[in-house]
Write a protein that holds these residues in place. Structure first.
Motif, PDB file in Angstrom:
ATOM      1  N   UNK A 217       0.820  -1.190  -0.189  1.00 58.24           N
ATOM      2  CA  UNK A 217       0.029   0.025  -0.119  1.00 58.24           C
ATOM      3  C   UNK A 217       0.862   1.353  -0.100  1.00 58.24           C
ATOM      4  N   UNK A 218       0.471   2.144  -0.841  1.00 57.37           N
ATOM      5  CA  UNK A 218       1.257   3.774  -0.658  1.00 57.37           C
ATOM      6  C   UNK A 218       0.785   4.165   0.623  1.00 57.37           C
ATOM      7  N   UNK A 219       1.842   4.831   1.272  1.00 55.70           N
ATOM      8  CA  UNK A 219       1.946   5.436   2.318  1.00 55.70           C
ATOM      9  C   UNK A 219       0.811   6.443   2.771  1.00 55.70           C
ATOM     10  N   UNK A 220       0.279   6.882   3.640  1.00 60.61           N
ATOM     11  CA  UNK A 220      -0.609   7.841   3.919  1.00 60.61           C
ATOM     12  C   UNK A 220      -1.864   8.034   3.215  1.00 60.61           C
ATOM     13  N   UNK A 221      -2.469   7.030   2.857  1.00 60.74           N
ATOM     14  CA  UNK A 221      -3.714   7.057   2.166  1.00 60.74           C
ATOM     15  C   UNK A 221      -4.785   7.652   2.900  1.00 60.74           C
ATOM     16  N   UNK A 222      -5.642   8.601   2.036  1.00 60.37           N
ATOM     17  CA  UNK A 222      -6.692   8.916   2.754  1.00 60.37           C
ATOM     18  C   UNK A 222      -7.951   7.828   2.436  1.00 60.37           C
ATOM     19  N   UNK A 223      -9.225   8.236   2.997  1.00 58.51           N
ATOM     20  CA  UNK A 223     -10.242   7.414   2.936  1.00 58.51           C
ATOM     21  C   UNK A 223     -10.464   6.847   1.385  1.00 58.51           C
ATOM     22  N   UNK A 224     -10.490   7.963   0.448  1.00 58.42           N
ATOM     23  CA  UNK A 224     -10.901   7.789  -0.972  1.00 58.42           C
ATOM     24  C   UNK A 224      -9.895   7.001  -1.761  1.00 58.42           C
ATOM     25  N   UNK A 225      -8.572   7.347  -1.302  1.00 61.63           N
ATOM     26  CA  UNK A 225      -7.605   6.704  -1.815  1.00 61.63           C
ATOM     27  C   UNK A 225      -7.492   5.173  -1.338  1.00 61.63           C
ATOM     28  N   UNK A 226      -7.678   5.110  -0.302  1.00 59.02           N
ATOM     29  CA  UNK A 226      -7.804   3.568   0.328  1.00 59.02           C
ATOM     30  C   UNK A 226      -8.900   2.748  -0.429  1.00 59.02           C
ATOM     31  N   UNK A 227     -10.039   3.324  -0.614  1.00 59.97           N
ATOM     32  CA  UNK A 227     -11.064   2.566  -1.253  1.00 59.97           C
ATOM     33  C   UNK A 227     -10.701   2.071  -2.586  1.00 59.97           C
ATOM     34  N   UNK A 228     -10.114   3.167  -3.335  1.00 61.64           N
ATOM     35  CA  UNK A 228      -9.669   2.740  -4.527  1.00 61.64           C
ATOM     36  C   UNK A 228      -8.624   1.868  -4.920  1.00 61.64           C
ATOM     37  N   UNK A 229      -7.549   1.823  -3.748  1.00 64.96           N
ATOM     38  CA  UNK A 229      -6.596   0.919  -3.718  1.00 64.96           C
ATOM     39  C   UNK A 229      -7.210  -0.529  -3.632  1.00 64.96           C
ATOM     40  N   UNK A 230      -8.374  -0.591  -2.589  1.00 66.47           N
ATOM     41  CA  UNK A 230      -8.868  -1.963  -2.476  1.00 66.47           C
ATOM     42  C   UNK A 230      -9.479  -2.584  -3.745  1.00 66.47           C
ATOM     43  N   UNK A 231     -10.269  -1.432  -4.227  1.00 64.28           N
ATOM     44  CA  UNK A 231     -10.993  -1.936  -5.546  1.00 64.28           C
ATOM     45  C   UNK A 231     -10.080  -2.403  -6.666  1.00 64.28           C
ATOM     46  N   UNK A 232      -8.924  -1.557  -6.780  1.00 61.44           N
ATOM     47  CA  UNK A 232      -7.900  -1.660  -7.991  1.00 61.44           C
ATOM     48  C   UNK A 232      -7.007  -3.100  -7.645  1.00 61.44           C
ATOM     49  N   UNK A 233      -7.057  -3.563  -6.315  1.00 61.02           N
ATOM     50  CA  UNK A 233      -5.967  -4.370  -6.020  1.00 61.02           C
ATOM     51  C   UNK A 233      -6.747  -6.034  -5.882  1.00 61.02           C
ATOM     52  N   UNK A 234      -7.846  -6.058  -5.665  1.00 68.26           N
ATOM     53  CA  UNK A 234      -8.629  -7.262  -5.578  1.00 68.26           C
ATOM     54  C   UNK A 234      -9.596  -7.436  -6.359  1.00 68.26           C
ATOM     55  N   UNK A 235      -9.576  -8.767  -6.911  1.00 70.13           N
ATOM     56  CA  UNK A 235     -10.605  -9.034  -7.878  1.00 70.13           C
ATOM     57  C   UNK A 235     -11.458 -10.424  -7.259  1.00 70.13           C
ATOM     58  N   UNK A 236     -12.371 -10.260  -6.415  1.00 71.09           N
ATOM     59  CA  UNK A 236     -13.215 -11.455  -5.730  1.00 71.09           C
ATOM     60  C   UNK A 236     -13.581 -12.410  -6.556  1.00 71.09           C
ATOM     61  N   UNK A 237     -13.712 -12.181  -7.826  1.00 78.54           N
ATOM     62  CA  UNK A 237     -14.345 -13.112  -8.658  1.00 78.54           C
ATOM     63  C   UNK A 237     -13.416 -14.285  -9.109  1.00 78.54           C
ATOM     64  N   UNK A 238     -13.775 -15.465  -8.618  1.00 78.02           N
ATOM     65  CA  UNK A 238     -12.839 -16.699  -8.969  1.00 78.02           C
ATOM     66  C   UNK A 238     -13.434 -17.225 -10.118  1.00 78.02           C
ATOM     67  N   UNK A 239     -12.627 -18.088 -10.874  1.00 74.00           N
ATOM     68  CA  UNK A 239     -12.959 -19.186 -11.659  1.00 74.00           C
ATOM     69  C   UNK A 239     -11.975 -20.371 -11.768  1.00 74.00           C
ATOM     70  N   UNK A 240     -12.316 -21.389 -12.530  1.00 78.70           N
ATOM     71  CA  UNK A 240     -11.194 -22.245 -12.490  1.00 78.70           C
ATOM     72  C   UNK A 240      -9.863 -21.975 -13.131  1.00 78.70           C
TER      73      UNK A 240
END
Length: 384
Positions: A217-240
């Protein structure tokens, strides 16, 4: 059994009521709530409790043993602590409290990717016995690095999550502005001021953060940046295709969590997974879905001889564990029950809650004349 419990809190319901009094409303509602109108949240527990058990009072009984072998390790009870996100928000240092208690009681603890202690710290506390749950990253390089860290920490089981292709719609959390760290509205600040022990403990332990993810994670994320980081970093949809390289890379036991139907269980078998956890994320993702106990019964009958079938979501007590084992699960996990315990009793909450559920389960086994965990299906009356 030497199972010491606080006599003021002899049930998980008591712990829940105490937890509600001790932690800020935004934290309690995050822990306690489901999604949308909470239909499946309540259905999970209600339909587990439709299961009835048959006692045999005149049978010879030489004692009841809760020990259960799972993936080559003999645990002292057939239940463990499920992964829960943001644990340190609900009670400071909660994951470490629960991991320590699980290790002392010889039951499994599963660490979530998005909780507030690191893989390395929990491995240290549990001497390499903790399991790790992986939220699937978007980038393969991050996925590979997290898996390597879990392997280096000697986690015996990797749990991959499949039931969060999109985040659940949770009206309470939206109203509360819940994020990590929580949005400090006037309302939330007033809630914190009303819970001085929680506030002091948080001050001592520091503001909770996603410890496992800190290196990425980049340092000193504010709330909006943190939400974007999580959205950009994880893809919850799995497949085979996403699971295959994980199976190739991970040399320990591999479990798929969030299975809710026979088709996905069949794919897990085909991919060579060692186990599945039938789950609907505690009723926090799909309000219009089935409760967990219904697909469990079907999946256990169809695939119980091909891989280890476990369950979480909706269990709160020792009798709930018994009902679930009788319905076909080989092992069970609970999240909220243990978090209520820690929020209610702090450092003593993990030991208390595990001891309480062990005592409840032991009583059920002795009452129905069930000597071994594997014998629970012989006591099933009503299969829903």
């Amino acid at each position: 059994m030497n199972l010491n419990i606080n006599d003021k809190y002899p049930s998980v319901t008591d712990l829940r009521q105490k937890a509600q009094k001790k932690i800020p409303k935004f934290a309690f509602e995050y822990l306690d709530g489901g999604c949308n109108e909470d239909v499946n949240l309540h259905k999970n527990t209600a339909e587990i409790r439709d299961v009835e058990l048959l006692p045999y009072y005149l049978s010879k009984h030489t004692g009841s043993n809760m020990q259960t072998e799972l993936f080559g390790h003999t645990y002292d009870a057939p239940f463990g602590i499920a992964p829960v996100g943001l644990q340190g928000l609900m009670w400071p240092n909660a994951p470490e409290i629960l991991a320590k208690a699980a290790f002392e009681h010889n039951v499994p603890f599963i660490l979530s990717t998005v909780t507030t202690s690191s893989i390395e710290r929990i491995s240290e506390i549990t001497e390499g016995q903790a399991w790790f749950q992986l939220y699937h990253p978007t980038e393969n390089s991050l996925r590979d690095d997290v898996i390597k860290r879990a392997a280096s920490a000697e986690c015996p089981v990797l749990v991959i999550l499949c039931d969060v292709p999109t985040f659940g719609f949770r009206p309470r959390d939206i109203r509360n502005g819940l994020a990590m760290p929580p949005k400090m509205s006037v309302k939330n600040i007033m809630q914190i001021l009303g819970k001085p022990e929680w506030a002091l403990k948080t001050l001592i332990h520091g503001q909770p953060s996603f410890e496992t993810l800190k290196p990425y994670m980049p340092k000193n994320l504010d709330l909006r940046q943190l939400g974007k980081f999580m959205d950009d970093t994880f893809s919850g949809r799995l497949n085979e295709e996403k699971i295959k390289p994980i199976r190739d890379m991970w040399k320990g036991k591999l479990v798929l969590k969030g299975v809710a139907n026979e088709a996905d269980a069949e794919k897990a078998v085909r991919l060579g997974l060692d186990g599945i956890i039938v789950s609907n994320h505690g009723g926090r993702q799909l309000d219009a879905g089935e409760s967990t106990i219904k697909p469990l019964s079907r999946i256990a009958k169809a695939y119980g001889d091909k891989l280890t079938v476990m369950m979480d979501s909706g269990l709160r007590s020792g009798p709930d564990v018994a009902r679930t084992l009788a319905s076909g699960a080989e092992f069970t996990f609970m999240g909220r029950s243990f978090m209520y315990g820690v929020a209610a009793l702090g450092e003593k909450g993990g030991n208390h809650t595990i001891s309480l559920i062990k005592r409840e389960l032991q009583q059920v086994m002795e009452q129905i004349c069930c000597e071994e965990v594997k014998d629970f299906p012989n006591h099933l009356i009503k299969d829903i």
